[in-house]
Design a protein around this motif. Structure first.
Motif, PDB file in Angstrom:
ATOM      1  N   ASN A 148      -0.416  -7.416  -7.125  1.00 37.80           N
ATOM      2  CA  ASN A 148       0.006  -8.664  -6.493  1.00 37.80           C
ATOM      3  C   ASN A 148       0.230  -8.533  -4.990  1.00 37.80           C
ATOM      4  N   GLU A 149       0.374  -7.315  -4.486  1.00 46.30           N
ATOM      5  CA  GLU A 149       0.621  -7.105  -3.068  1.00 46.30           C
ATOM      6  C   GLU A 149      -0.707  -7.252  -2.324  1.00 46.30           C
ATOM      7  N   GLY A 203       0.698  -4.030   2.371  1.00 50.80           N
ATOM      8  CA  GLY A 203       0.496  -3.434   1.055  1.00 50.80           C
ATOM      9  C   GLY A 203      -0.587  -2.368   1.097  1.00 50.80           C
ATOM     10  N   GLU A 204      -1.663  -2.642   1.820  1.00 52.40           N
ATOM     11  CA  GLU A 204      -2.741  -1.666   1.952  1.00 52.40           C
ATOM     12  C   GLU A 204      -2.275  -0.459   2.756  1.00 52.40           C
ATOM     13  N   ILE A 242      -1.851   3.858   2.000  1.00 54.56           N
ATOM     14  CA  ILE A 242      -2.495   4.896   2.806  1.00 54.56           C
ATOM     15  C   ILE A 242      -1.484   5.921   3.316  1.00 54.56           C
ATOM     16  N   VAL A 243      -0.343   5.449   3.813  1.00 53.74           N
ATOM     17  CA  VAL A 243       0.658   6.339   4.406  1.00 53.74           C
ATOM     18  C   VAL A 243       1.527   6.925   3.298  1.00 53.74           C
ATOM     19  N   PRO A 244       1.568   8.240   3.167  1.00 52.87           N
ATOM     20  CA  PRO A 244       2.418   8.850   2.132  1.00 52.87           C
ATOM     21  C   PRO A 244       3.878   8.454   2.327  1.00 52.87           C
ATOM     22  N   GLY A 245       4.513   8.000   1.286  1.00 50.50           N
ATOM     23  CA  GLY A 245       5.908   7.593   1.347  1.00 50.50           C
ATOM     24  C   GLY A 245       6.109   6.180   1.863  1.00 50.50           C
ATOM     25  N   GLY A 246       5.035   5.464   2.140  1.00 53.96           N
ATOM     26  CA  GLY A 246       5.134   4.125   2.704  1.00 53.96           C
ATOM     27  C   GLY A 246       5.597   3.067   1.729  1.00 53.96           C
ATOM     28  N   GLU A 247       5.557   3.376   0.442  1.00 59.63           N
ATOM     29  CA  GLU A 247       5.925   2.387  -0.575  1.00 59.63           C
ATOM     30  C   GLU A 247       7.365   1.915  -0.437  1.00 59.63           C
ATOM     31  N   SER A 273       9.672   0.299   9.873  1.00 61.09           N
ATOM     32  CA  SER A 273       9.630   1.741   9.613  1.00 61.09           C
ATOM     33  C   SER A 273       8.232   2.176   9.191  1.00 61.09           C
ATOM     34  N   LEU A 274       7.553   1.320   8.435  1.00 56.15           N
ATOM     35  CA  LEU A 274       6.194   1.625   8.002  1.00 56.15           C
ATOM     36  C   LEU A 274       5.266   1.781   9.206  1.00 56.15           C
TER      37      LEU A 274
END
Length: 145
Positions: free
Chosen positions: A93-94, A99-100, A104-109, A115-116
């Motif tokens: 849904n994102e 969301g994309e 891609i960025v580790p830990g970005g979730e 901050s992202l």
């Protein structure tokens, strides 16, 4: 913003320090990978692919270890390396660009948008350094052959 990071001299000094530490770690780890894979030298596609993945894993591990736990992406990558788990996918849904980027960025979730973006900029800087070092190593070994 950190005053030390806004000073161009500190940025260049910090960047060259990261590059030097990454180079040292990567060459040491690459030597270990070469000694492990030397006994199973095969020209098959699968063995070349496995070796390529081992080198990529070594480069990512060294990059994250060089930065240490100061950044969310490096903490996430170190954690991922330690646990050897598959990366969790974001929900379907994102649909927005963040969301994309979070995928891609580790830990970005787990990061908010500001901050992202900060973590993404730092991650790109480290990836650029990684590519430069690997190109330098390739040029060095290509010219010596």
């Amino acid at each position: 913003m950190n005053p030390a990071s806004s000073n161009p001299r500190n940025y260049n000094n910090s960047s060259s320090n990261i590059r030097r530490r990454f180079t040292y770690r990567f060459l040491r780890t690459l030597k270990q990978v070469n000694s492990i894979t030397a006994g199973r030298s095969s020209s098959s596609w699968s063995s070349r692919r496995r070796r390529s993945l081992e080198i990529k894993h070594a480069a990512n591990m060294c990059m994250a270890a060089t930065v240490g736990g100061r950044r969310a992406w490096s903490r996430a990558m170190l954690s991922k390396i330690r646990r050897r788990r598959r990366r969790r996918r974001c929900s379907i849904n994102e649909t927005c660009w963040t969301g994309e980027l979070r995928e891609i960025v580790p830990g970005g979730e787990d990061l908010d948008t500001r901050s992202l973006l900060d973590e993404t900029a730092h991650y790109i800087k480290c990836l650029t350094t990684q590519v430069q070092v690997m190109n330098d190593i390739l040029r060095l070994y290509s010219s010596s052959s």
